[in-house]
Write an enzyme that holds these catalytic residues in place. Structure first.
Site, PDB file in Angstrom:
ATOM      1  N   HIS A   1       5.411  -0.465  -7.854  1.00  0.00           N
ATOM      2  CA  HIS A   1       5.054   0.806  -7.232  1.00  0.00           C
ATOM      3  C   HIS A   1       4.349   1.761  -8.198  1.00  0.00           C
ATOM      4  CE1 HIS A   1       8.020  -0.800  -4.429  1.00  0.00           C
ATOM      5  NE2 HIS A   1       7.596   0.063  -3.536  1.00  0.00           N
TER       6      HIS A   1
ATOM      7  N   GLU B   1       7.670  -6.823   1.574  1.00  0.00           N
ATOM      8  CA  GLU B   1       8.271  -6.666   0.251  1.00  0.00           C
ATOM      9  C   GLU B   1       9.567  -7.448   0.139  1.00  0.00           C
ATOM     10  OE1 GLU B   1       8.679  -2.636  -1.002  1.00  0.00           O
ATOM     11  OE2 GLU B   1       6.513  -2.243  -0.983  1.00  0.00           O
TER      12      GLU B   1
END
Length: 305
Positions: free
Chosen positions: A197, A163
Site C-alpha cells: 500500500h 487482495e
C-alpha cells in the site's frame, strides 16, 4: 510443563501436515511473496504507461483512480494477477496427493462456509462497536449497498477479494510451506501486505499536491495500520483455513474506514460512544481466540491454538 511441550510439538506437526502438499524453500517462498506483492501493485499502474494510454486514447480525466474506466481496467489487472498467483501455486508449489485438494489447501473451502462468513464478521463488528454506534445514532447507512457506484465495487468487493486471494490464499500457505512458523507468518505476510500500500505515497505527492514530508507520514501511518490489520486477517486465515473469513472482515473494515476518535470526542453522547470504543476493543481482545476456534471451522490442522 511436559504436557505443554507435547502440545506444542503436536501443533507444529499439524502445521507441517497442513502444508505437506505445498513444497518450497524459505528463500523461494520469500522471493515469490515479494513478487506476488509487486505484481499486484504494479499491475494497477500498467495502464499509466504512455503507449498503453495512447492506445486506448485515454483522456486526462480517465487517469483518476476513481474514474469508472480506470476502475474497470484495474479489475482486469487484479484478475490477471490473481490468476497468475494461483497458477504459480498450482504448477510450482502444490504437489498432488490422493488425500489433498488444491483449493482446500489454499483455504477455498465449502466446509463451515456460513460459520466463516458470520463469526469473523461479528468479531470485527465488536471491534468497531464505537464507530458503529455513531453510524447508528446518525442513521448513516446510505453507503452500505451502492451497486451503481464503481468505487463501491472496488472498495467492498473486488479490492478485498483480490487482495485476500493473493495475500492470504496464496502468500500465507506459501510462507508456511517455506518453513516459516505460523506466528512468524502472521507478522511477515502482513508486512509485505502493508508494503503493497506504500504506492499511495505517489498519489499523495502527484495527485493531491501534498508536500513530501506529510506524504511520507501518511504512508508510514498507512503501512502501520495495514500491517496491523494484515496480522489480524492472517491470524484469522490460519486459524480458520478460510479465505472467506478474511474477505468478509476486509470488506467490512473497508466499509467502516479507520475509526475516527475525534468524531467520537465531539459527539454529544461522547461518554457512551467512547465507552463503546474501549469496550469494543477489550471485548475483541478477549473474544479473538474463542471465536476463531479452529474446530468450529472444521480446521483440524491449525498450529495457532
Amino acid at each position: 510443563l511436559s504436557n505443554f511441550v507435547e502440545k506444542r510439538k503436536k501443533n507444529n506437526r499439524d502445521a507441517s501436515n497442513n502444508t505437506a502438499m505445498l513444497e518450497t524453500s524459505s528463500t523461494g517462498a520469500l522471493i515469490a511473496s515479494v513478487l506476488f506483492c509487486l505484481g499486484y501493485v504494479y499491475s494497477l499502474y500498467i495502464w499509466n504507461i504512455p503507449f498503453i494510454k495512447s492506445f486506448f486514447n485515454e483522456s486526462l480525466g480517465e487517469s483518476s483512480r476513481d474514474h469508472p474506466q480506470t476502475i474497470k481496467k484495474r479489475f482486469i489487472s487484479v484478475f490477471i494477477t490473481c490468476l497468475g498467483c494461483l497458477l504459480y501455486m498450482r504448477i510450482f508449489i502444490w504437489k498432488p496427493d490422493l488425500k489433498s485438494n488444491f483449493w482446500t489447501d489454499l483455504g477455498f473451502r465449502t466446509e463451515s462456509l456460513v460459520t466463516a462468513s458470520v463469526l469473523p464478521l461479528i468479531l470485527a463488528m465488536i471491534l468497531f462497536a464505537g464507530p458503529l454506534s455513531i453510524r447508528f445514532l446518525l442513521n448513516d447507512w446510505n453507503d452500505i449497498f451502492m451497486y451503481n457506484e464503481w468505487t463501491w465495487w472496488r472498495n467492498i468487493i473486488v479490492g478485498p477479494l483480490s487482495e485476500e486471494i493473493v495475500f492470504r490464499g496464496c502468500m500465507t500457505p506459501l510462507l508456511l510451506a517455506g518453513g516459516y512458523s505460523p506466528s512468524g507468518t502472521v507478522f511477515l505476510s502482513p508486512f509485505i501486505f502493508g508494503a503493497a500500500h506504500l504506492h499511495h505515497i505517489v498519489n499523495h505527492l502527484h495527485k493531491t499536491g501534498v508536500e513530501w514530508k506529510r506524504a511520507v507520514l501518511q504512508a508510514v501511518f498507512q503501512l502501520t495500520y495495514t500491517t496491523i490489520f494484515g496480522s489480524f486477517v492472517t491470524f484469522l486465515f490460519i486459524r480458520t483455513n478460510h479465505v472467506m473469513a478474511a474477505f468478509v472482515v476486509h470488506a467490512f473494515c473497508n466499509f467502516m474506514g479507520f475509526p475516527d476518535v475525534g468524531e467520537a470526542l465531539r459527539h454529544p453522547k461522547k461518554i457512551l460512544i467512547c465507552s463503546l470504543f474501549v469496550g469494543g476493543l477489550v471485548s475483541f481482545i478477549f473474544l479473538l481466540w474463542p471465536l476463531t476456534t479452529p474446530s468450529w471451522y472444521e480446521n483440524y490442522s491449525s498450529a495457532l491454538r
